[in-house]
Design a protein around this motif. Structure first.
Motif, mmCIF file in Angstrom:
data_model
loop_
_atom_site.group_PDB
_atom_site.id
_atom_site.type_symbol
_atom_site.label_atom_id
_atom_site.label_comp_id
_atom_site.label_asym_id
_atom_site.label_seq_id
_atom_site.Cartn_x
_atom_site.Cartn_y
_atom_site.Cartn_z
ATOM 1 N N GLN A 3 -46.147 -6.713 72.097
ATOM 2 C CA GLN A 3 -46.992 -7.760 71.519
ATOM 3 C C GLN A 3 -48.413 -7.208 71.422
ATOM 4 O O GLN A 3 -48.721 -6.165 71.979
ATOM 5 C CB GLN A 3 -47.012 -8.993 72.424
ATOM 6 C CG GLN A 3 -45.663 -9.602 72.717
ATOM 7 C CD GLN A 3 -45.760 -10.850 73.582
ATOM 8 O OE1 GLN A 3 -46.627 -10.949 74.442
ATOM 9 N NE2 GLN A 3 -44.871 -11.798 73.352
ATOM 10 N N ALA A 63 -54.578 -7.745 73.257
ATOM 11 C CA ALA A 63 -55.264 -6.469 73.035
ATOM 12 C C ALA A 63 -56.769 -6.593 73.215
ATOM 13 O O ALA A 63 -57.464 -5.591 73.394
ATOM 14 C CB ALA A 63 -54.936 -5.924 71.643
ATOM 15 N N ARG A 64 -57.254 -7.789 73.136
ATOM 16 C CA ARG A 64 -58.678 -8.048 73.391
ATOM 17 C C ARG A 64 -58.783 -9.111 74.477
ATOM 18 O O ARG A 64 -57.853 -9.887 74.668
ATOM 19 C CB ARG A 64 -59.323 -8.608 72.108
ATOM 20 C CG ARG A 64 -59.377 -7.618 70.993
ATOM 21 C CD ARG A 64 -60.142 -8.141 69.805
ATOM 22 N NE ARG A 64 -59.356 -9.097 69.046
ATOM 23 C CZ ARG A 64 -59.593 -9.378 67.763
ATOM 24 N NH1 ARG A 64 -60.578 -8.780 67.119
ATOM 25 N NH2 ARG A 64 -58.851 -10.247 67.111
ATOM 26 N N PHE A 118 -55.256 -1.926 80.253
ATOM 27 C CA PHE A 118 -56.112 -1.304 79.244
ATOM 28 C C PHE A 118 -57.360 -2.133 78.937
ATOM 29 O O PHE A 118 -58.391 -1.591 78.598
ATOM 30 C CB PHE A 118 -55.324 -1.034 77.961
ATOM 31 C CG PHE A 118 -54.427 0.165 78.071
ATOM 32 C CD1 PHE A 118 -54.978 1.438 78.209
ATOM 33 C CD2 PHE A 118 -53.051 0.045 78.067
ATOM 34 C CE1 PHE A 118 -54.164 2.558 78.313
ATOM 35 C CE2 PHE A 118 -52.236 1.152 78.172
ATOM 36 C CZ PHE A 118 -52.794 2.401 78.301
ATOM 37 N N ASP A 153 -49.579 -3.326 80.074
ATOM 38 C CA ASP A 153 -48.667 -2.358 79.454
ATOM 39 C C ASP A 153 -47.838 -1.746 80.574
ATOM 40 O O ASP A 153 -48.381 -1.397 81.626
ATOM 41 C CB ASP A 153 -49.461 -1.249 78.746
ATOM 42 C CG ASP A 153 -48.577 -0.332 77.940
ATOM 43 O OD1 ASP A 153 -48.366 -0.605 76.753
ATOM 44 O OD2 ASP A 153 -48.066 0.662 78.517
ATOM 45 N N SER A 210 -45.521 -4.189 76.302
ATOM 46 C CA SER A 210 -46.960 -4.107 76.110
ATOM 47 C C SER A 210 -47.468 -5.378 75.467
ATOM 48 O O SER A 210 -46.794 -5.966 74.624
ATOM 49 C CB SER A 210 -47.294 -2.905 75.215
ATOM 50 O OG SER A 210 -48.694 -2.763 75.094
ATOM 51 N N VAL A 220 -50.696 -5.134 74.351
ATOM 52 C CA VAL A 220 -51.885 -4.595 73.687
ATOM 53 C C VAL A 220 -51.520 -3.645 72.550
ATOM 54 O O VAL A 220 -52.327 -2.818 72.143
ATOM 55 C CB VAL A 220 -52.792 -3.867 74.716
ATOM 56 C CG1 VAL A 220 -53.271 -4.833 75.784
ATOM 57 C CG2 VAL A 220 -52.090 -2.671 75.347
ATOM 58 N N ALA A 221 -50.311 -3.769 72.032
ATOM 59 C CA ALA A 221 -49.843 -2.858 70.976
ATOM 60 C C ALA A 221 -50.221 -3.445 69.621
ATOM 61 O O ALA A 221 -49.447 -4.198 69.013
ATOM 62 C CB ALA A 221 -48.336 -2.662 71.092
ATOM 63 N N VAL A 222 -51.388 -3.090 69.138
ATOM 64 C CA VAL A 222 -51.951 -3.751 67.953
ATOM 65 C C VAL A 222 -51.016 -3.610 66.746
ATOM 66 O O VAL A 222 -50.678 -2.497 66.333
ATOM 67 C CB VAL A 222 -53.343 -3.189 67.615
ATOM 68 C CG1 VAL A 222 -53.896 -3.869 66.366
ATOM 69 C CG2 VAL A 222 -54.294 -3.401 68.788
#
Lengths: 382, 382, 382, 382
Positions: free
Chosen positions: C165, C169-170, C222, C231, C249, C251-253
């Motif tokens: 997902q 990620a931010r 991360f 992650d 994950s 943070v997997a953009v």
């Protein structure tokens, strides 16, 4: 052992000429040794030199080249004609008359009279003629053809062919490729019709195994100022009862080179998309869809014969094009030696495909002018 | 203007030799003029003749070829070494010593000592050396590298690399390709590790722009009787803080040549799959995914420089491989003329990549033997 | 004939509570009749009223609800617990003690002691317990499980599981969903581990038919300031010899809800992706890949039993989730009537899956803390 | 707060009735409270009881139901008509006359006279009428419509619509669904035309924002003994100058429920496929294609309003269908309260869409009978 190739057209900045040269090189069956690459004699010679040709085979024009090559003992085995459409007939006729095999870009000519003339010359001179409907060189196109011929989908009922691009969705002033394709004097009566619909039509008939009987067409010019169609919709009827739709467009924003063929029969269906050429979806009725892969299990000899590297190592457009050159080498070598060409050469598009393509274009133009009237493909106005 | 190429290995029935020859031909930068194609001198010469080489450059063995070519005024500009792994070091050393550029298949050698030796020779002789990690020749691989270098996805966090095949899922008695790859004496210490994991590792580091720092590996031999790994799982740590997973398998039933790379950074993500090489999925954080296409809009100069034909006309494995040869031609021609090679040649894998690959294999073998201990890639046991 | 459902959590703005309610409604097996939807008694009651519940079953807190429902003659047949992780144990225990069946969100608890306690209570009270590992409700997940159990791919060798997902990620200050998932006090020791890796782990073991034996994990944080992993990379060893990789994950953009499972055996391979849940790629060794479709030919009874509408009419996440509720209805109705539950209920994740999930999380945390040490999943530190 | 729903048709073994009930339940806006489910009064009542309806609202036939419901103070808010086509007009008329809102399956009627009659009754009684062209309930269908209306692709040039299935590729003796669809007395004059081509036509016009002006059609009956078309090809002209092709087939082996719409304008293109309903490909001219995802970035309010769960958690056919019911609830609730319905209800297909659909069918039949003559859609023969 390599055959000697000459080229007409394909100079500086040409797209398809460079493709022909790469295709001819890939399988190492041809050496390019002569050419008339441009209408400007100086440019033509300079370009030939830039390709490493010997000086006296860098010709200033195709007429001279036909004469001089015909006179040489080491004359070329074939000439590739990669000029705009209106410059197919003249060179093709000249080389055929010289007994030199011709590998010609499509469409065959800009009109049926020229096409019939070429057909007569080829027959009279008994000289090999290959038309580069290159998409039929893809292994999976041949797989489809062999499966249909082998009855694996039963009697064909429905054909859905399409060829969508978007590079002409806007005016492209100064673009050399766009210029001649949009000029009736050089392209002939068809825009998208001649440039791409003929490919889709050829592929459909190649796979079905027969030309269509009648078509009904609607053509459009969406970009202002355009003189030739940039979008065409065609319905097809085969004598067998199969029915088809064909759509070709050069203004479909988001499409790149979207040639797609779907063929459905009584007992199976096939779906293929040129942008993923190694894959073929095959569904036997009542069973799960199979993903057939070039180089993988479940393929016909025809597909294996047209493949170079293992499954999963993608082959592409140049390999499909190269297959036409490889088969042409077989055909022309057999012709020279007087032997029977290998069976794979039966997949090569030649003069018959050329005539069918021109008839398709002309019938589509007539049908569109008459509001989509069903028009027989052999209803030649000549 | 074409460079002269020699070849070691790649005789009858070899897979990769034929690929190298097609790749070298495609862009017309090379002429194959000499070769030692087999360990059997007669076969070697016969095969050379079948390729149309002149008699005195069909060599019986690579040692003779190195000596004799070195002595010729028209000597080859480079030699392609396409033998099994254990036969990379000897020929490469001999030609480097002769000052002849080397284009060598991967992995560089079967052990680190040989690799370091070659590196020293190459440095001492200042002779160009190219390693055919061909997947880095794909335009979209270069696009990824350029995007990462250009900061388009921000600091790299996660790398997911995989390379799955299935051709070794069963024993293949008598298969020449399988035989040497499964023999430690010819393949070296890695099975899938050396054959394909090194490709995935190279591609990952090529795109990230740096080798990993440490790895932890698990290797398996699933097919009974196999002496080398046929499946390998690796975790990677980069000094930058990036973390990665790498999976390579030759027993993943249904996979063909499934090299896939996904790289995720702070502000974007990239996903690429070798079996659809013209496509790259790029997601800027918080925005819709973009489908970047080879030849299409949104590409870097590096990707454009490695492309031949327009978007939608698929390029494939051979074109990616050909790019290595085209760049090698630029590199070697510049070396000969003493000029600076074009910037595109910086994408060429060379001796450094070769050393990194051998270190990767050896570290993976050691780590796996110690239950996945984190092992530094520069922790050379020598 | 409908069973009566209560709910703990899932009030205003909750994501998963609304999902549970839709899932429970879809197949018309449940009526929501009671609930304690929020930690704030007034909000809880107001929300219940907004759902149309009768006044006296809009509870201010779960303790009161457990007591009062247990005392009613028309008490609920089951309670759905859809609170953050740290609020699973308390309510689950209370309702089990009351003899009311529990349908609980995953992970079971925030620690193993609580999980073992719940397991003991469930066993002592002989009360049904269902854990909503909803992805196992997808027909094609059950198809995979049935195919593996039926030997259609032979002995399993390799498992590749991933769940990617990018929504974390931010930093997401003020996001209710992100807040509790990032708080060890509410989420437990795992971030992505507990939230999504457990789903991937459950799915893998559900399909393989057995929990893993040992794992080795690497976890990362991360995004700056994050207290829990975002992650995670895990290697898995099954006692059978199968080997696996699992990557989760947040943070997997570019990834949205990318749960993917690939399972390779001696004689076949399976590939499934949650974002195209109706499709399953199945490759019998040496044959073309089959595209199995939900509702189409070639499916097992287990897949057919979990399908509502014909092939090509996509079912999605809610239908998969609904399947858990439909099966839970079968299980609980059978329990009430003292009859044997239908065979399809064997696919329901329950207490055992809950324990395995908590063990997985704890072992991963321990392994990661010890640099990826291989850690047995039954190596409980308690 | 839930609205009360009645149903006509949809008894034992019916496909679409069960779909309507799931769709109505999903968003909790409706309670099914009454029904006449079968032409056989006993079966009808028994089926109603099996759904949990109270005895006196399990009706033996729709006439009785219309009368009795109209007389109740707690009468239904709407009736869903899910009978074969020939049984739309009678019930719809009866309930409209009773002032009860109608949610009717498509096509509206089996002939234009009936359709015009219904339109007149609906207008006179000012009673809401919704036609379940359910595919327009998909968020990404609404996204397309909003993007076209918002000018994001410029003036529409080309529309490619298709709807391919294969379930009728063989005779299906004894199949209830196939039987009535193949019977002109129950289905009306169109086979695939009425069953699926109308869906494709509606979707195309829904997205373009206007009905077509003229069509030209070719229909086929490929399966022997079939009385109605099983394949239809249509060309469309819009008054705006847009041109379209529509293909609908129920004999395309390998297709399942392949509704696809592609719309190309001057400055952009859109491509959507019902079997991957959460994805929309959008290409702004000269830029990379964007993958728009339901629930993801870049969407219009219309798409967001029709979505339940986050991106990557696939919604499917039932959710799209449920959207029609959710919007219908808004429309009918507003009607009852005399307030303005929310803007989202403007996306609901109603009587106008029904009339357009019947005109499309009849014009296609006439055009096909006259060899594809271009036929105006308002060229009513009445």
């Amino acid at each position: 052992m390599r055959l000697a190739l000459g080229m007409i057209g394909g100079g500086e900045g040409a797209f398809i000429g460079a493709v022909h040269r790469m295709a001819a090189r890939l399988d190492d069956r041809w050496s390019l040794v002569a050419g008339a690459f441009s209408g400007d004699p100086d440019r033509s010679r300079a370009f030939g030199r830039s390709l490493g040709l010997v000086e006296d085979r860098c010709y200033g024009d195709w007429r001279a080249m036909a004469l001089e090559e015909a006179a040489r003992s080491d004359r070329i085995d074939a000439v590739a004609i990669v000029t705009p459409n209106h410059l197919h007939h003249g060179p093709a006729r000249a080389f055929l008359e010289a007994g030199i095999a011709v590998i010609c870009d499509k469409p065959l000519t800009t009109g049926l009279a020229d096409a019939l003339d070429l057909a007569a010359v080829a027959e009279r001179t008994a000289t090999p003629f290959v038309l580069t409907h290159n998409y039929s060189g893809y292994p999976m196109a041949r797989q489809m053809r062999a499966m249909v011929a082998g009855g694996e989908i039963g009697t064909v009922r429905i054909v859905q062919a399409e060829y969508a691009q978007d590079w002409l969705a806007r005016p492209l002033p100064g673009n050399k490729q766009a210029d001649w394709r949009g000029d009736p004097g050089r392209a002939g009566p068809g825009g998208a019709l001649g440039d791409i619909a003929t490919h889709a039509y050829h592929l459909a008939t190649f796979v079905v195994g027969a030309p269509a009987d009648q078509i009904s067409a609607e053509t459009s010019r969406f970009v202002q100022g355009r003189l030739l169609d940039d979008d065409v919709q065609v319905r097809l009827r085969w004598a067998s009862g199969a029915r088809g739709q064909l759509w070709a467009s050069q203004v479909a924003v988001g499409a790149t080179n979207g040639l797609r063929l779907r063929v459905y029969g009584e007992t199976g269906g096939l779906e293929w998309f040129q942008e993923e050429p190694d894959l073929l979806r095959y569904t036997p009725i009542g069973e799960p869809t199979r993903l057939l892969r070039r180089g993988g299990p479940g393929l016909t000899p025809a597909a294996h014969a047209a493949t170079r590297i293992p499954a999963g190592h993608p082959e592409g457009y140049l390999e499909g094009f190269a297959q036409i050159y490889a088969d042409a080498a077989d055909l022309i070598a057999a012709h020279r030696s007087g032997s029977a060409p290998p069976v794979s050469t039966r997949n090569l598009p030649g003069m018959a495909a050329g005539l069918e393509g021109v008839r398709f274009i002309e019938a589509a133009v007539r049908s569109a002018a008459e509001d989509g009237r069903w028009t027989a493909l052999n209803e030649d106005p000549l």
